[in-house]
Design an enzyme around this catalytic site. Structure first.
Site, PDB file in Angstrom:
ATOM      1  N   HIS A 179      -4.932   9.758  11.286  1.00 13.54           N
ATOM      2  CA  HIS A 179      -3.649   9.221  10.523  1.00 13.54           C
ATOM      3  C   HIS A 179      -2.800   8.709  11.453  1.00 13.54           C
ATOM      4  O   HIS A 179      -2.131   7.316  11.044  1.00 13.54           O
ATOM      5  CB  HIS A 179      -2.909  10.480  10.082  1.00 13.54           C
ATOM      6  CG  HIS A 179      -3.726  10.981   8.785  1.00 13.54           C
ATOM      7  ND1 HIS A 179      -3.351  12.137   8.285  1.00 13.54           N
ATOM      8  CD2 HIS A 179      -4.746  10.609   7.945  1.00 13.54           C
ATOM      9  CE1 HIS A 179      -4.243  12.605   7.131  1.00 13.54           C
ATOM     10  NE2 HIS A 179      -4.977  11.314   6.961  1.00 13.54           N
ATOM     11  N   GLU A 206       5.348  -4.439 -17.815  1.00 11.08           N
ATOM     12  CA  GLU A 206       4.536  -3.241 -17.120  1.00 11.08           C
ATOM     13  C   GLU A 206       3.888  -2.520 -18.195  1.00 11.08           C
ATOM     14  O   GLU A 206       2.894  -1.845 -18.098  1.00 11.08           O
ATOM     15  CB  GLU A 206       5.538  -2.441 -16.367  1.00 11.08           C
ATOM     16  CG  GLU A 206       6.536  -2.868 -15.407  1.00 11.08           C
ATOM     17  CD  GLU A 206       7.863  -1.929 -15.152  1.00 11.08           C
ATOM     18  OE1 GLU A 206       7.863  -1.388 -14.073  1.00 11.08           O
ATOM     19  OE2 GLU A 206       8.526  -2.066 -15.740  1.00 11.08           O
ATOM     20  N   ASP A 221       1.912  -0.188 -12.639  1.00  6.99           N
ATOM     21  CA  ASP A 221       2.095   0.203 -14.037  1.00  6.99           C
ATOM     22  C   ASP A 221       1.371  -0.553 -14.970  1.00  6.99           C
ATOM     23  O   ASP A 221       0.874   0.291 -16.024  1.00  6.99           O
ATOM     24  CB  ASP A 221       3.673   0.370 -14.436  1.00  6.99           C
ATOM     25  CG  ASP A 221       4.418   1.566 -13.658  1.00  6.99           C
ATOM     26  OD1 ASP A 221       3.692   2.748 -13.736  1.00  6.99           O
ATOM     27  OD2 ASP A 221       5.675   1.506 -13.732  1.00  6.99           O
ATOM     28  N   CYS A 267       5.481  -8.301  -8.887  1.00  9.14           N
ATOM     29  CA  CYS A 267       5.911  -7.641  -7.515  1.00  9.14           C
ATOM     30  C   CYS A 267       5.536  -6.253  -7.430  1.00  9.14           C
ATOM     31  O   CYS A 267       5.837  -5.550  -6.591  1.00  9.14           O
ATOM     32  CB  CYS A 267       7.648  -7.395  -7.977  1.00  9.14           C
ATOM     33  SG  CYS A 267       7.777  -6.369  -9.388  1.00  9.14           S
TER      34      CYS A 267
END
Length: 677
Positions: free
Chosen positions: A302, A539, A563, A610
């Site tokens: 990580h 969305e 979304d 976006c």
């Protein structure tokens, strides 16, 4: 095997994850099974069994890629769900793992020294060529108290420390979500799951009841887990011991009242450590640290992922011999080849510097042009903006070449506080953002709480399916006490700044737009603010399908591909089985973007994106080909996206987009994009 009268079901499944069953898929599986109505266990080939609800037990199985594991449950439905989840990869990329970077390092050398020189070969973790002085970083050690309070006092202290650690890790997760990548955000999400391990908590409290103080008890339990993971015969899973150490350090700091460790150096250095935790790495400042080298770790650790996200060269798995290099020694780090050269001669140092300058010159071409307008090879302008939430982050975004802020998420004003921000607090933030923009456009999204963003102090009712419930503009309609003060704050700033744009999230019906716009107009007229651009986010598929009607009235569209993808494909982007399939380049999603762009063009309006697809170098080409003329991306990606688009004419990208629309799925589109260079 089953002593009860209940029937036991079992089924074998092969671990498909190229890096084995590491912390992130284990986290996703643990979350999934907690929603099931029956316990589910995994058993490895040695007969070792783990409860799937317990992260440490799962990691302790040491399941490598290709391992056969037996899934066991008294519920056939639960068994089937888990088998399918494991077979899906639980969100991991199932592309074959890359080979050991050291094996073909010769062809990747960024610098070839002449003459004798000490060279340590490790594993390349993050690209780059740097020259600098070494500084050793030692692991954090804790001075444990001998005093012991009552069981109630020690338990309460432990609970407070867990809460403090959770808040710290959550803040790091949110920072990674805002400024870095989904991968980095998921790392800290996995840390939250490690922190919430019920067995570790229970074992610690047991030791407290036996007379230990909270600090000694928790350290003893966590150190045992670290040792168990370190002993696993799988490098990728053994590396997770560092994640447990990271979580342990947060809790111990809280218990002992210690501030998180910070790096303080007079000049940039190369950090050398046995290993670095993700939190250590995330706290590094690029202006202070040239590169990272570690004795342990791997390219999939990580910390390596975070280093790559920061653009910081790193070489790992060098062995303990590097710990003997004296502080202040000069090193040359080749992050591509995984090599560390020690104390080069003057001639070698000159040669390395020349190689570094040559590499920097190539990289500098994109950097030098970052302030140019985003455009295609034939001059079609594409505004490349940045997603920025805080005023203090604006200067850095502009310096990275951002042509505006395409998305300011105002919900962070709520998520980062323990009470509702009033009109004055909001106005101060929006005003600071507008002023910092130096006249460049600022697009403010009204409050988008709900779904994956919860705010406890708002007292919102629990919803079984929050993504389909009261969120975005729906919540604003239900809670005018939140919506109207926000509109007032934005309009007050718009009186003094002409770069303000506003957009409403989760518009699903034309009436949503009408109602929101009417409320805004009432507030704007009351305050005496001028008319300013107002748009809607696309969305929800219905918004795209109604784009022709909406385009007659809105000033612009901004497509939220995250979304839009999950609603179009009916795939929860947080779901462990489905997240890796929820790809914004799916032709069905592209079709809705195409419909939106065509409607906008018909009415002389512009379309931006976006969502995550805007910062995807391949997806960005498709978006521009479909008619998108503004891309809002994480600030560090601005120069890269500009450079990608400069290589292609608009007609080339339009042809590419049309080919993608004709394909049958996201995998086929990705193959098309892979071949398009």
């Amino acid at each position: 095997m089953n002593t009860s009268n209940n029937k036991t079901y079992q089924q074998n499944v092969i671990i498909p994850n190229p890096l084995g069953f590491h912390a992130r898929p284990a986290t996703q599986l643990s979350k999934l099974v907690k929603k099931l109505d029956a316990p589910v266990f995994l058993e490895n080939s040695d007969g070792k069994r783990a409860n799937t609800r317990k992260m440490f037990e799962l990691l302790g199985l040491g399941l490598a890629s290709g391992s056969v594991v037996t899934v066991i449950s008294e519920s056939q439905e639960a068994l089937t769900t888990v088998v399918k989840a494991i077979a899906s990869g639980l969100g991991d990329d199932l592309s074959p793992a890359k080979g050991n970077p050291a094996k073909d390092s010769q062809s990747k050398l960024l610098w070839q020294p002449q003459g004798d020189i000490i060279c340590h070969q490790g594993v390349a973790a993050s690209d780059g060529l740097v020259i600098g002085k070494i500084m050793h970083y030692r692991q954090q050690h804790f001075a444990l108290p001998d005093t012991v309070g009552t069981v109630a006092e020690e338990t309460a202290a432990f609970r407070r420390a867990l809460q403090a650690a959770e808040e710290t890790i959550e803040a790091m997760r949110q920072a990674a979500s805002e400024k870095a990548s989904a991968d980095q955000s998921e790392i800290f999400a996995a840390h939250l799951s490690l922190l919430d391990d019920k067995d570790m908590v229970a074992d610690t409290i047991t030791l407290i009841t036996q007379g230990e103080n909270a600090a000694k008890a928790y350290k003893k339990v966590s150190d045992t887990r670290i040792a168990e993971l370190s002993a696993v015969d799988n490098a990728n899973i053994a590396a997770r011991a560092t994640d447990v150490r990271d979580v342990r350090n947060h809790v111990m700091n809280a218990l002992l009242g210690i501030d998180a460790r910070q790096f303080h150096v007079k000049a940039p250095v190369i950090i050398c450590a046995e290993d670095l935790t993700p939190s250590d790495t995330a706290r590094l400042k690029p202006e202070q640290v040239l590169a990272i080298i570690t004795a342990l770790g791997g390219p999939t650790s990580h910390s390596a992922i975070i280093a790559r996200g920061m653009g910081m060269p790193a070489v790992v798995a060098l062995g303990n011999k590097i710990r003997a290099i004296p502080d202040g020694s000069t090193l040359v780090i080749d992050g591509n080849a995984g090599r560390v050269y020690v104390n080069p001669s003057d001639e070698q140092l000159t040669s390395a510097q020349q190689a570094k300058e040559k590499l920097q010159a190539a990289l500098a071409k994109n950097w030098a042009r970052r302030m140019e307008a985003g455009q295609t090879a034939d001059g079609t302008l594409i505004n490349i903006s940045a997603n920025v939430n805080h005023p203090e982050d604006v200067p850095a975004a502009l310096d990275l070449g951002a042509e505006g802020v395409g998305l300011m998420r105002t919900e962070f004003l709520y998520l980062e506080r323990d009470c509702i921000p009033d009109e004055e607090v909001q106005e101060k933030t929006y005003r600071a953002m507008a002023q910092a923009m130096q006249g460049k456009p600022l697009i403010i999204r009204t409050l988008d709480i709900g779904g994956d963003k919860e705010v406890d102090y708002l007292g919102l009712a629990h919803e079984d399916n929050a993504f389909l419930g009261i969120r975005g503009i729906r919540l604003c309609f239900e809670r005018p006490d939140l919506f109207i003060p926000q509109l007032r704050a934005i309009c007050r700033v718009a009186k003094d700044f002409d770069n303000i744009h506003l957009m409403f999230p989760m518009i699903g019906k034309f009436s949503d737009w009408q109602r929101a716009k009417a409320l805004l107009d009432d507030v704007r007229e009351e305050i005496g603010a001028p008319v300013f651009p107002v748009g809607v986010m696309v969305e929800v598929p219905s918004a795209a399908l109604l784009a022709n009607s909406l385009a007659k009235h809105v000033d612009f569209f901004s497509i939220g591909t995250n979304d839009l993808t999950q609603y179009t494909l009916a795939m929860d982007r947080m779901h462990p089985l489905l997240a890796n399939q929820a790809d914004a380049v799916h032709p069905a999603v592209l079709c809705l973007i195409n419909i939106t762009a065509q409607a906008a063009a018909k009415h002389d309006k512009w379309v931006g994106v976006c969502g995550g697809a805007a910062g995807d170098k391949d997806a960005a080409k498709l978006l521009v080909g479909l008619g998108v003329r503004e891309l809002s991306v994480p600030a560090p990606q601005v120069a890269t996206i500009k450079a990608v688009l400069r290589h292609y004419t608009l007609s080339e990208l339009q042809t590419l987009a049309q080919k993608a629309l004709a394909l049958g799925g996201a995998v086929a589109v990705r193959e098309l994009l892979k071949a398009h260079h």
